[in-house]
Design a protein around this motif. Sequence first.
Motif, PDB file in Angstrom:
ATOM      1  N   TYR A  30       0.842  -1.207   0.000  1.00  0.00           N
ATOM      2  CA  TYR A  30       0.000   0.000   0.000  1.00  0.00           C
ATOM      3  C   TYR A  30       0.869   1.246   0.000  1.00  0.00           C
ATOM      4  O   TYR A  30       1.996   1.240   0.491  1.00  0.00           O
ATOM      5  N   ASP A  32       0.588   5.281   1.231  1.00  0.00           N
ATOM      6  CA  ASP A  32      -0.241   6.154   2.065  1.00  0.00           C
ATOM      7  C   ASP A  32      -0.286   7.557   1.446  1.00  0.00           C
ATOM      8  O   ASP A  32       0.636   8.357   1.611  1.00  0.00           O
ATOM      9  N   MET A 132      -6.066   4.346   1.830  1.00  0.00           N
ATOM     10  CA  MET A 132      -4.707   4.092   1.346  1.00  0.00           C
ATOM     11  C   MET A 132      -4.769   3.527  -0.073  1.00  0.00           C
ATOM     12  O   MET A 132      -5.739   2.877  -0.434  1.00  0.00           O
ATOM     13  N   PRO A 191      -7.807   5.526   6.443  1.00  0.00           N
ATOM     14  CA  PRO A 191      -6.545   6.143   6.891  1.00  0.00           C
ATOM     15  C   PRO A 191      -6.099   5.697   8.284  1.00  0.00           C
ATOM     16  O   PRO A 191      -4.908   5.652   8.561  1.00  0.00           O
ATOM     17  N   ILE A 195      -0.598   1.034   8.629  1.00  0.00           N
ATOM     18  CA  ILE A 195      -0.017   0.599   7.350  1.00  0.00           C
ATOM     19  C   ILE A 195       0.950  -0.556   7.583  1.00  0.00           C
ATOM     20  O   ILE A 195       1.087  -1.459   6.759  1.00  0.00           O
TER      21      ILE A 195
END
Length: 677
Positions: A30, A32, A132, A191, A195
């Motif tokens: 991913y 961000d 993301m 969000p 992550i």
Amino acid sequence: MTASTQVQEKLSRLGIDTELDLILHLPIRYEDETHLFPIADAPPGQTVQVEGIIIHNEVVFRPRRQLVCQVEDNSGVLVMRFLNFYGSQIKTYAVGKRVRLLGEIRSGFFGAEMVHPKCRIVRDGESLADTMTPIYPTTAGLTQKILAKLIAQALQNGQHMLTETVPDRIIGKYRLADFRESVMCLHNPPPEVSIEALQTRTHPAWRRIKFDELLAQQLSMRLHYRQRRSHSAPALAQKDNLKQQFLAQLNFALTTAQIRVSAEISRDLASAYPMQRLLQGDVGSGKTIVAALAALQAIENGYQAAIMAPTEILAEQHFQKLTSWFEPLGIKVAWLSSSQKKKEKQAVLDDIASGAAQLAAGTHALFQDQVIFHRLGLAIIDEQHRFGVHQRLALRMKGAQSDQVPHQLMMSATPIPRTLSMSYFADLDVSVIDELPPGRSPVVTKLIADNRRDEVIARIQHACEQGKQVYWVCPLIEESEVLQLQTALETCESLNQVFPHLRIGLVHGRLPAQEKAAMMAAFKQGEIQLLVATTVIEVGVDVPNASLMVIENAERMGLSQLHQLRGRVGRGSEASICILLFQQPLSEIARKRLKIIFEHTDGFEIARQDLNLRGPGEFLGARQSGVPMLRFANLEQDVELLTAAQAAAEEMLNCHPDLAQRHIERWLGDKTEYLRV
């Protein structure tokens, strides 16, 4: 799925043929883009997003041609640098443009800089992404943008495909996240989601996906296991007459492990459904005797047994050993190989067809069309991973009579790590010989760089003076059997010059079968002191007086092969040494392999580390033909989930067979064909 033919072809390369395939095509990582950092406060060394105005733009030619732009926000200035760029980018990133950059900030020649960041032109005040950005596995010519768009469409149209296939009781028991929510979260993570938890696949959504994938694998394996048990096989009763005679003529006693696994196999053979058992044991653990006992049980019940090996050397070793054991018991053993002369082969085929030969040993020649068994009750396959699925099936089908199929025993001296055994071999019963016969000496492994060959020559000289025998294994040259043969011939020639007084033999894959057998017999009888060989001696060769092995270019070989080769020494009571000669410089993977083989002698530990190095796809070899490989679960890290999936599969097949079928279809589609074998 609405996509152009060209796009569909590219999707097919990724294994995507349906909307459900798109939905289950999950991100590999991913980005961000939900946060903006001021340039001055952005942490170095990690991926961050910044925004600013381009205040300078030029192409510089030192140290090489590159596009350099300066980007400024209220807190500071950052350099954006492109080493490869198109002429159009010079205009696109003109002074005054507002850009949003995603990349790592590092200290460079021009100060704080981003090299080849993801960059796009934005308007002042343009909103940030609210989830993301997923990055998907893709293929040449298929952009992330197209893939993301197709996946978004599939998610919109295919909500009905995300219904639950796991019973509430199992979801509660293993504290699993909801399936639909997990899929949506992984495609569009909000969000606030960590992550790190997404990237390391420890997030509850990933945990659910991995569980479901492992569950599908377990369900399909167990289903095929049950289906196989619905077939019938000859019930070979446990009769002890031949077995007692056989054991009485041996000059040693069986180990506890051999007795245990023999009992497991014997029970299977006595049942009326086909045994499908994998017998695994480390190099030299005595699998052949266990196989012999199984063959005797078939023979004593009036059936034939067949033993198939991947190489002629190994098949012939089995033939010689089994003949020496079985002929005194009045059992005729036949030998079949592709190199036999027509007349000789026909005589063997007649013996097999009439039942005069109660045991047949051979290579893949055993499953060719002209081979007809009178009454095959047991098929034994040695080094099973060397044979493809269809070859194993072909041998078993040789004995299929009316509605009966023969029992099958597969043997492997390449130990299979426990997690692999639980997952990819869950359709088999597994027996493990986990101890070596007494009196075996441990083998000391030494790593010696090629520039110290003189020391190796001195060791060989000393061993032969002491009356010992030595193997010199030539390097494996994958691309060419001819090159490998040439290397073996040259090595033999140079060793003859170094040791003019030693009796040196040569064995390789191109040698006619009779010459190969004669050379191996001469070595076994001590007539040859130093045997130069290619890797044809990898399995099955048993010469107790050979106590030194030199493996040249060991860095080119895989762990399992090195371990197998090393197992050719240390078969007597004398201390034995295996020297791994390597060329420098070593690649990182070669260094790791040599470190593992140097530090470990336990085949199961070596196999576990090998699995970590190579992953299951390579480790599985020929069994991989059509195997649905795991895409998300990691066998080393997800043992707890694998154990849970194993228990859940049994419960679902017993109590929720409809859900089980739906779950298999969701995850495997038509990828379960190979499991019939």
